[in-house]
Write a protein that holds these residues in place. Sequence first.
Motif, PDB file in Angstrom:
ATOM      1  N   ASP A   1     -23.831-159.320  56.804  1.00 16.27           N
ATOM      2  CA  ASP A   1     -23.839-159.348  58.271  1.00 16.27           C
ATOM      3  C   ASP A   1     -22.509-158.894  58.859  1.00 16.27           C
ATOM      4  OD1 ASP A   1     -26.444-160.246  58.209  1.00 16.27           O
ATOM      5  OD2 ASP A   1     -25.928-162.350  58.579  1.00 16.27           O
ATOM      6  N   THR A   2     -21.401-159.082  58.151  1.00 16.90           N
ATOM      7  CA  THR A   2     -20.084-158.718  58.678  1.00 16.90           C
ATOM      8  C   THR A   2     -19.534-157.435  58.055  1.00 16.90           C
ATOM      9  OG1 THR A   2     -18.971-160.114  57.042  1.00 16.90           O
ATOM     10  CG2 THR A   2     -19.514-161.131  59.159  1.00 16.90           C
ATOM     11  N   SER A   3     -20.320-156.777  57.210  1.00 10.59           N
ATOM     12  CA  SER A   3     -19.845-155.563  56.531  1.00 10.59           C
ATOM     13  C   SER A   3     -20.146-154.317  57.349  1.00 10.59           C
ATOM     14  CB  SER A   3     -20.515-155.419  55.160  1.00 10.59           C
ATOM     15  OG  SER A   3     -20.154-156.487  54.329  1.00 10.59           O
ATOM     16  N   THR A   4     -19.329-153.301  57.146  1.00 19.30           N
ATOM     17  CA  THR A   4     -19.520-152.005  57.775  1.00 19.30           C
ATOM     18  C   THR A   4     -19.595-150.959  56.671  1.00 19.30           C
ATOM     19  OG1 THR A   4     -18.210-152.694  59.679  1.00 19.30           O
ATOM     20  CG2 THR A   4     -18.544-150.328  59.378  1.00 19.30           C
ATOM     21  N   ILE A   5     -20.635-150.148  56.695  1.00 15.90           N
ATOM     22  CA  ILE A   5     -20.778-149.096  55.696  1.00 15.90           C
ATOM     23  C   ILE A   5     -19.900-147.923  56.114  1.00 15.90           C
ATOM     24  CG2 ILE A   5     -22.364-147.456  54.639  1.00 15.90           C
ATOM     25  CD1 ILE A   5     -24.535-149.601  54.978  1.00 15.90           C
ATOM     26  N   VAL A   6     -19.094-147.455  55.164  1.00 10.49           N
ATOM     27  CA  VAL A   6     -18.163-146.361  55.424  1.00 10.49           C
ATOM     28  C   VAL A   6     -18.534-145.184  54.519  1.00 10.49           C
ATOM     29  CG1 VAL A   6     -15.759-145.642  55.304  1.00 10.49           C
ATOM     30  CG2 VAL A   6     -16.331-147.968  56.015  1.00 10.49           C
ATOM     31  N   ALA A   7     -18.687-144.020  55.094  1.00  2.62           N
ATOM     32  CA  ALA A   7     -18.952-142.807  54.316  1.00  2.62           C
ATOM     33  C   ALA A   7     -17.612-142.110  54.084  1.00  2.62           C
ATOM     34  CB  ALA A   7     -19.914-141.897  55.054  1.00  2.62           C
ATOM     35  N   PRO A   8     -17.095-142.118  52.847  1.00  2.00           N
ATOM     36  CA  PRO A   8     -15.782-141.514  52.590  1.00  2.00           C
ATOM     37  C   PRO A   8     -15.687-140.057  53.023  1.00  2.00           C
ATOM     38  CG  PRO A   8     -16.504-142.766  50.697  1.00  2.00           C
ATOM     39  CD  PRO A   8     -17.659-142.719  51.655  1.00  2.00           C
ATOM     40  N   GLU A   9     -16.788-139.311  52.876  1.00  2.00           N
ATOM     41  CA  GLU A   9     -16.739-137.886  53.232  1.00  2.00           C
ATOM     42  C   GLU A   9     -16.578-137.659  54.739  1.00  2.00           C
ATOM     43  OE1 GLU A   9     -20.851-139.340  52.440  1.00  2.00           O
ATOM     44  OE2 GLU A   9     -19.107-139.167  51.190  1.00  2.00           O
ATOM     45  N   ASP A  10     -16.767-138.690  55.553  1.00  2.00           N
ATOM     46  CA  ASP A  10     -16.584-138.580  56.998  1.00  2.00           C
ATOM     47  C   ASP A  10     -15.146-138.877  57.432  1.00  2.00           C
ATOM     48  OD1 ASP A  10     -19.252-137.977  57.185  1.00  2.00           O
ATOM     49  OD2 ASP A  10     -19.860-140.009  57.769  1.00  2.00           O
ATOM     50  N   GLN A  11     -14.259-139.162  56.483  1.00  2.00           N
ATOM     51  CA  GLN A  11     -12.860-139.481  56.791  1.00  2.00           C
ATOM     52  C   GLN A  11     -12.206-138.282  57.484  1.00  2.00           C
ATOM     53  OE1 GLN A  11      -9.930-141.115  57.673  1.00  2.00           O
ATOM     54  NE2 GLN A  11     -10.683-142.501  56.123  1.00  2.00           N
ATOM     55  N   GLY A  12     -11.534-138.545  58.576  1.00  2.00           N
ATOM     56  CA  GLY A  12     -10.902-137.458  59.332  1.00  2.00           C
ATOM     57  C   GLY A  12      -9.605-136.976  58.699  1.00  2.00           C
ATOM     58  N   ASP A  13      -8.743-137.872  58.279  1.00  2.00           N
ATOM     59  CA  ASP A  13      -7.442-137.528  57.712  1.00  2.00           C
ATOM     60  C   ASP A  13      -7.555-137.532  56.183  1.00  2.00           C
ATOM     61  OD1 ASP A  13      -4.811-137.155  57.010  1.00  2.00           O
ATOM     62  OD2 ASP A  13      -4.082-139.033  57.887  1.00  2.00           O
ATOM     63  N   THR A  14      -7.862-136.371  55.612  1.00  2.00           N
ATOM     64  CA  THR A  14      -8.060-136.285  54.161  1.00  2.00           C
ATOM     65  C   THR A  14      -6.771-135.972  53.404  1.00  2.00           C
ATOM     66  OG1 THR A  14      -8.693-133.953  54.360  1.00  2.00           O
ATOM     67  CG2 THR A  14     -10.477-135.598  54.405  1.00  2.00           C
ATOM     68  N   GLU A  15      -5.662-135.883  54.117  1.00  2.00           N
ATOM     69  CA  GLU A  15      -4.379-135.624  53.462  1.00  2.00           C
ATOM     70  C   GLU A  15      -3.707-136.912  52.995  1.00  2.00           C
ATOM     71  OE1 GLU A  15      -3.202-132.513  52.783  1.00  2.00           O
ATOM     72  OE2 GLU A  15      -5.191-131.962  53.515  1.00  2.00           O
ATOM     73  N   ARG A  16      -4.225-138.050  53.432  1.00  2.00           N
ATOM     74  CA  ARG A  16      -3.663-139.350  53.053  1.00  2.00           C
ATOM     75  C   ARG A  16      -4.731-140.194  52.362  1.00  2.00           C
ATOM     76  NH1 ARG A  16       0.999-141.326  55.970  1.00  2.00           N
ATOM     77  NH2 ARG A  16       1.806-139.743  57.330  1.00  2.00           N
ATOM     78  N   VAL A  17      -4.251-141.219  51.658  1.00  2.00           N
ATOM     79  CA  VAL A  17      -5.156-142.150  50.975  1.00  2.00           C
ATOM     80  C   VAL A  17      -5.615-143.213  51.966  1.00  2.00           C
ATOM     81  CG1 VAL A  17      -5.396-143.840  49.126  1.00  2.00           C
ATOM     82  CG2 VAL A  17      -3.989-141.798  48.766  1.00  2.00           C
ATOM     83  N   TRP A  18      -6.932-143.276  52.169  1.00  2.00           N
ATOM     84  CA  TRP A  18      -7.534-144.307  52.994  1.00  2.00           C
ATOM     85  C   TRP A  18      -8.712-144.898  52.231  1.00  2.00           C
ATOM     86  CZ3 TRP A  18      -4.039-145.286  56.303  1.00  2.00           C
ATOM     87  CH2 TRP A  18      -3.333-144.281  56.953  1.00  2.00           C
ATOM     88  N   PHE A  19      -9.364-145.850  52.841  1.00  2.00           N
ATOM     89  CA  PHE A  19     -10.519-146.501  52.237  1.00  2.00           C
ATOM     90  C   PHE A  19     -11.566-145.465  51.829  1.00  2.00           C
ATOM     91  CE2 PHE A  19     -14.562-148.713  52.283  1.00  2.00           C
ATOM     92  CZ  PHE A  19     -14.275-149.882  51.617  1.00  2.00           C
ATOM     93  N   GLY A  20     -12.062-145.566  50.600  1.00  2.00           N
ATOM     94  CA  GLY A  20     -13.097-144.659  50.103  1.00  2.00           C
ATOM     95  C   GLY A  20     -12.571-143.456  49.348  1.00  2.00           C
ATOM     96  N   ALA A  21     -11.265-143.230  49.375  1.00  2.00           N
ATOM     97  CA  ALA A  21     -10.685-142.051  48.723  1.00  2.00           C
ATOM     98  C   ALA A  21     -10.744-142.173  47.203  1.00  2.00           C
ATOM     99  CB  ALA A  21      -9.236-141.870  49.154  1.00  2.00           C
TER     100      ALA A  21
END
Length: 144
Positions: free
Chosen positions: A53-73
């Motif tokens: 109920d409190t989770s959010t699904i994140v699509a890594p390929e939709d990450q805007g800043d691909t030059e840095r390490v973020w969630f899903g990388a």
Amino acid sequence: MADTDDPEDDDAPAGPGKRYLTRAGSENAEYIYGKKRLREIDRRIRFLQRRLDTSTIVAPEDQGDTERVWFGAWVTLEDEDGTERTYQIVGPDEIDARGTLVSVESPLGRSLLGKRRGDDVTVRRPRGEVELVVRDIRYRRDPE
């Protein structure tokens, strides 16, 4: 002791040693254990439902800043011996036993957030600090 030769009529010894149960007592113990197990399963289901109920699904390929390490990388790191390993930064509920999925809350995950290719990373582990270099950052997994 009873006058018959039937062993079931004998009085079972009482004391700190063995405990004797009739068949009915054994079935009752199984029932009680089953109820306890069912409560544990229900508790786990409620916990997981709250997490969903409190989770959010994140699509890594939709990450805007691909030059840095973020969630899903997917991050390829090189250690001090020149060995390269690839990890994906995931949520704490997604880690795996193989070690390729690393929690964003782990020491490695926290130290990687925001890093770029070529950045040095110092990770504190129980065995001591280790120096790593970020070699690659991807937001799509390479086909295997």
